[in-house]
Design a protein around this motif. Sequence first.
Motif, PDB file in Angstrom:
ATOM      1  N   ALA A   8       0.850  -1.190   0.000  1.00 25.49           N
ATOM      2  CA  ALA A   8       0.000   0.000   0.000  1.00 25.49           C
ATOM      3  C   ALA A   8       0.886   1.241   0.000  1.00 25.49           C
ATOM      4  O   ALA A   8       1.874   1.316   0.739  1.00 25.49           O
ATOM      5  CB  ALA A   8      -0.911  -0.002   1.222  1.00 25.49           C
ATOM      6  N   VAL A   9       0.528   2.206  -0.842  1.00 25.19           N
ATOM      7  CA  VAL A   9       1.270   3.463  -0.931  1.00 25.19           C
ATOM      8  C   VAL A   9       0.283   4.620  -0.822  1.00 25.19           C
ATOM      9  O   VAL A   9      -0.702   4.668  -1.567  1.00 25.19           O
ATOM     10  CB  VAL A   9       2.064   3.566  -2.250  1.00 25.19           C
ATOM     11  N   ASP A  10       0.544   5.537   0.077  1.00 21.30           N
ATOM     12  CA  ASP A  10      -0.281   6.730   0.255  1.00 21.30           C
ATOM     13  C   ASP A  10       0.269   7.838  -0.645  1.00 21.30           C
ATOM     14  O   ASP A  10       1.426   8.257  -0.486  1.00 21.30           O
ATOM     15  CB  ASP A  10      -0.246   7.164   1.722  1.00 21.30           C
ATOM     16  N   ILE A  11      -0.541   8.287  -1.605  1.00 19.08           N
ATOM     17  CA  ILE A  11      -0.079   9.310  -2.552  1.00 19.08           C
ATOM     18  C   ILE A  11      -0.675  10.679  -2.244  1.00 19.08           C
ATOM     19  O   ILE A  11      -0.650  11.580  -3.094  1.00 19.08           O
ATOM     20  CB  ILE A  11      -0.400   8.912  -4.007  1.00 19.08           C
ATOM     21  N   SER A  12      -1.199  10.855  -1.024  1.00 22.34           N
ATOM     22  CA  SER A  12      -1.871  12.107  -0.697  1.00 22.34           C
ATOM     23  C   SER A  12      -0.945  13.317  -0.840  1.00 22.34           C
ATOM     24  O   SER A  12      -1.395  14.425  -1.141  1.00 22.34           O
ATOM     25  CB  SER A  12      -2.455  12.053   0.717  1.00 22.34           C
ATOM     26  N   ALA A  13       0.355  13.128  -0.629  1.00 20.50           N
ATOM     27  CA  ALA A  13       1.282  14.250  -0.785  1.00 20.50           C
ATOM     28  C   ALA A  13       1.340  14.747  -2.218  1.00 20.50           C
ATOM     29  O   ALA A  13       1.659  15.926  -2.460  1.00 20.50           O
ATOM     30  CB  ALA A  13       2.680  13.839  -0.309  1.00 20.50           C
ATOM     31  N   TYR A  14       1.030  13.873  -3.177  1.00 24.76           N
ATOM     32  CA  TYR A  14       0.989  14.294  -4.585  1.00 24.76           C
ATOM     33  C   TYR A  14      -0.384  14.846  -4.958  1.00 24.76           C
ATOM     34  O   TYR A  14      -0.495  15.646  -5.888  1.00 24.76           O
ATOM     35  CB  TYR A  14       1.346  13.117  -5.486  1.00 24.76           C
ATOM     36  N   VAL A  15      -1.416  14.419  -4.266  1.00 22.38           N
ATOM     37  CA  VAL A  15      -2.760  14.941  -4.523  1.00 22.38           C
ATOM     38  C   VAL A  15      -2.897  16.344  -3.946  1.00 22.38           C
ATOM     39  O   VAL A  15      -3.515  17.233  -4.561  1.00 22.38           O
ATOM     40  CB  VAL A  15      -3.822  13.995  -3.922  1.00 22.38           C
ATOM     41  N   ASP A  16      -2.336  16.556  -2.776  1.00 20.91           N
ATOM     42  CA  ASP A  16      -2.380  17.852  -2.097  1.00 20.91           C
ATOM     43  C   ASP A  16      -1.344  18.787  -2.718  1.00 20.91           C
ATOM     44  O   ASP A  16      -0.140  18.479  -2.711  1.00 20.91           O
ATOM     45  CB  ASP A  16      -2.072  17.652  -0.607  1.00 20.91           C
ATOM     46  N   PRO A  17      -1.774  19.935  -3.272  1.00 21.64           N
ATOM     47  CA  PRO A  17      -0.796  20.871  -3.857  1.00 21.64           C
ATOM     48  C   PRO A  17       0.273  21.320  -2.862  1.00 21.64           C
ATOM     49  O   PRO A  17       1.363  21.733  -3.271  1.00 21.64           O
ATOM     50  CB  PRO A  17      -1.666  22.046  -4.302  1.00 21.64           C
ATOM     51  N   ASP A  18      -0.044  21.231  -1.563  1.00 15.47           N
ATOM     52  CA  ASP A  18       0.911  21.658  -0.542  1.00 15.47           C
ATOM     53  C   ASP A  18       1.622  20.468   0.105  1.00 15.47           C
ATOM     54  O   ASP A  18       2.212  20.606   1.184  1.00 15.47           O
ATOM     55  CB  ASP A  18       0.176  22.471   0.536  1.00 15.47           C
ATOM     56  N   GLY A  19       1.562  19.307  -0.543  1.00 15.74           N
ATOM     57  CA  GLY A  19       2.251  18.139  -0.001  1.00 15.74           C
ATOM     58  C   GLY A  19       3.737  18.396   0.160  1.00 15.74           C
ATOM     59  O   GLY A  19       4.377  18.995  -0.723  1.00 15.74           O
ATOM     60  N   SER A  20       4.304  17.944   1.249  1.00 18.17           N
ATOM     61  CA  SER A  20       5.704  18.253   1.544  1.00 18.17           C
ATOM     62  C   SER A  20       6.644  17.462   0.639  1.00 18.17           C
ATOM     63  O   SER A  20       6.330  16.341   0.226  1.00 18.17           O
ATOM     64  CB  SER A  20       6.018  17.924   3.005  1.00 18.17           C
ATOM     65  N   PRO A  21       7.803  18.026   0.335  1.00 23.03           N
ATOM     66  CA  PRO A  21       8.795  17.299  -0.464  1.00 23.03           C
ATOM     67  C   PRO A  21       9.207  15.985   0.187  1.00 23.03           C
ATOM     68  O   PRO A  21       9.428  14.989  -0.506  1.00 23.03           O
ATOM     69  CB  PRO A  21       9.972  18.269  -0.552  1.00 23.03           C
ATOM     70  N   GLU A  22       9.304  15.953   1.531  1.00 21.84           N
ATOM     71  CA  GLU A  22       9.704  14.735   2.228  1.00 21.84           C
ATOM     72  C   GLU A  22       8.657  13.638   2.036  1.00 21.84           C
ATOM     73  O   GLU A  22       9.005  12.472   1.788  1.00 21.84           O
ATOM     74  CB  GLU A  22       9.892  15.024   3.714  1.00 21.84           C
ATOM     75  N   ALA A  23       7.368  14.014   2.150  1.00 20.65           N
ATOM     76  CA  ALA A  23       6.295  13.025   1.977  1.00 20.65           C
ATOM     77  C   ALA A  23       6.243  12.533   0.539  1.00 20.65           C
ATOM     78  O   ALA A  23       5.977  11.352   0.287  1.00 20.65           O
ATOM     79  CB  ALA A  23       4.960  13.631   2.385  1.00 20.65           C
ATOM     80  N   ARG A  24       6.508  13.411  -0.400  1.00 23.10           N
ATOM     81  CA  ARG A  24       6.529  12.994  -1.807  1.00 23.10           C
ATOM     82  C   ARG A  24       7.682  12.025  -2.065  1.00 23.10           C
ATOM     83  O   ARG A  24       7.514  11.027  -2.760  1.00 23.10           O
ATOM     84  CB  ARG A  24       6.629  14.216  -2.719  1.00 23.10           C
ATOM     85  N   ARG A  25       8.843  12.327  -1.518  1.00 24.41           N
ATOM     86  CA  ARG A  25       9.983  11.420  -1.716  1.00 24.41           C
ATOM     87  C   ARG A  25       9.697  10.056  -1.114  1.00 24.41           C
ATOM     88  O   ARG A  25      10.036   9.018  -1.702  1.00 24.41           O
ATOM     89  CB  ARG A  25      11.250  12.033  -1.102  1.00 24.41           C
ATOM     90  N   ALA A  26       9.047  10.029   0.032  1.00 25.12           N
ATOM     91  CA  ALA A  26       8.728   8.749   0.670  1.00 25.12           C
ATOM     92  C   ALA A  26       7.747   7.954  -0.183  1.00 25.12           C
ATOM     93  O   ALA A  26       7.896   6.736  -0.349  1.00 25.12           O
ATOM     94  CB  ALA A  26       8.145   8.988   2.060  1.00 25.12           C
ATOM     95  N   ALA A  27       6.741   8.638  -0.747  1.00 23.57           N
ATOM     96  CA  ALA A  27       5.768   7.953  -1.601  1.00 23.57           C
ATOM     97  C   ALA A  27       6.424   7.437  -2.875  1.00 23.57           C
ATOM     98  O   ALA A  27       6.147   6.310  -3.325  1.00 23.57           O
ATOM     99  CB  ALA A  27       4.611   8.894  -1.939  1.00 23.57           C
ATOM    100  N   ALA A  28       7.311   8.235  -3.460  1.00 22.51           N
ATOM    101  CA  ALA A  28       7.994   7.821  -4.686  1.00 22.51           C
ATOM    102  C   ALA A  28       8.886   6.611  -4.430  1.00 22.51           C
ATOM    103  O   ALA A  28       8.925   5.668  -5.235  1.00 22.51           O
ATOM    104  CB  ALA A  28       8.810   8.982  -5.254  1.00 22.51           C
ATOM    105  N   ARG A  29       9.598   6.602  -3.308  1.00 14.24           N
ATOM    106  CA  ARG A  29      10.450   5.454  -2.965  1.00 14.24           C
ATOM    107  C   ARG A  29       9.611   4.198  -2.748  1.00 14.24           C
ATOM    108  O   ARG A  29       9.965   3.107  -3.208  1.00 14.24           O
ATOM    109  CB  ARG A  29      11.272   5.756  -1.712  1.00 14.24           C
ATOM    110  N   ALA A  30       8.484   4.364  -2.041  1.00 15.88           N
ATOM    111  CA  ALA A  30       7.627   3.206  -1.765  1.00 15.88           C
ATOM    112  C   ALA A  30       7.033   2.648  -3.052  1.00 15.88           C
ATOM    113  O   ALA A  30       6.949   1.424  -3.230  1.00 15.88           O
ATOM    114  CB  ALA A  30       6.515   3.604  -0.794  1.00 15.88           C
ATOM    115  N   PHE A  31       6.634   3.532  -3.959  1.00 10.83           N
ATOM    116  CA  PHE A  31       6.063   3.052  -5.215  1.00 10.83           C
ATOM    117  C   PHE A  31       7.133   2.365  -6.061  1.00 10.83           C
ATOM    118  O   PHE A  31       6.867   1.321  -6.673  1.00 10.83           O
ATOM    119  CB  PHE A  31       5.433   4.200  -6.003  1.00 10.83           C
ATOM    120  N   ASP A  32       8.326   2.922  -6.092  1.00  6.84           N
ATOM    121  CA  ASP A  32       9.418   2.314  -6.855  1.00  6.84           C
ATOM    122  C   ASP A  32       9.685   0.898  -6.358  1.00  6.84           C
ATOM    123  O   ASP A  32       9.827  -0.044  -7.160  1.00  6.84           O
ATOM    124  CB  ASP A  32      10.670   3.183  -6.720  1.00  6.84           C
ATOM    125  N   GLU A  33       9.710   0.708  -5.065  1.00  5.81           N
ATOM    126  CA  GLU A  33       9.952  -0.612  -4.486  1.00  5.81           C
ATOM    127  C   GLU A  33       8.825  -1.570  -4.869  1.00  5.81           C
ATOM    128  O   GLU A  33       9.070  -2.723  -5.255  1.00  5.81           O
ATOM    129  CB  GLU A  33      10.061  -0.507  -2.967  1.00  5.81           C
TER     130      GLU A  33
END
Length: 349
Positions: A8-33
Amino acid sequence: MTDFAVPAVDISAYVDPDGSPEARRAAARAFDEAAATVGFVQVLGHGVPTAVTGAFADALDSFFDLPLEAKKVYRTPPEINRGYSPPKTESLSLSLGLAPSNRMHDFFEAFNVGAAHTDYPGVELPTTDYPENVWPEEAGGFREAVSAYFDEAGRVARTLTTLFADALGLPAGFFERYTDHSLDVLRMNNYALPPGEVALDGDLTGMGEHTDYGIVTVLWADQVRGLQVLGRDGGWHDVMPADGALLINLGDLMARWTNERWMSTLHRVKPPIVAGRIERRRSAAFFHDGNIDAVIETLPTCVGADGTSAYPPITVGGHIRAKLAGSRAGVANTEAEREAARVLAARSA
């Protein structure tokens, strides 16, 4: 094989225009894995309102509950990927060149809508690939509910390609030039019919083994058994969406782009039979396939150490047409050797 699980990957940081860079990096890493190992992903935080999915589910019922003859009015020729497909008129395995005697035997019915050429004003596009939609008049509210979900699923798909660029170390907006007149199709599926309309004969195949054809698929589905994914262990595993999740899998074009760093995952549907009848299961796959004239070739960051790739360049249109000719018209695809080999290996495992 009991330890198979879809991450399961939470992509809310990409849905939210104000999503933090740290949360986006975490989501991108999780999706890549997840994409590099399992190939299917449970996506949470996608932002699709439950009111939209609820109305959409009701719309599916309003159409599929119509008499078969009424639904057949909306059938289109195989080369037009729109409208109604009755049971046993397609064979998804033929998109990989695999099916006994080219028999069209998949037990599901479907209704397709998609992006029309008029949705992209100022761009000259072939009407066969971007046809206008047909809408069933008998199903009240169908067009409005389906269109609302189509827009939401498309938003999720585009959000994911933004995440993909980050996960693959590509420039922001990398995929936009490949998708600004994308071949987007929403396929709504039903796996239960009134008794007597279709015989339950032989080894029942709800939807044959196949990979999806394009970039990314956004799947809404009932929490009913049936969908099976081919794992890296060579076995087939049951998959159901988690509460509130959308299932995401990657298509052939992403496998080509990444030189199979991210695989297009083989999957099938084996609808459960209870007391001699198929348990009802509904699903809807939004296929984000890319521009018909886009050329897909392995990303420079994904070529082998010797600079080679498992795939030659190909246009989106050429690839999609060969796949559809197999599944919808019974013309076995001869250009899917790598995916077909995985199916055959699983069958003998």
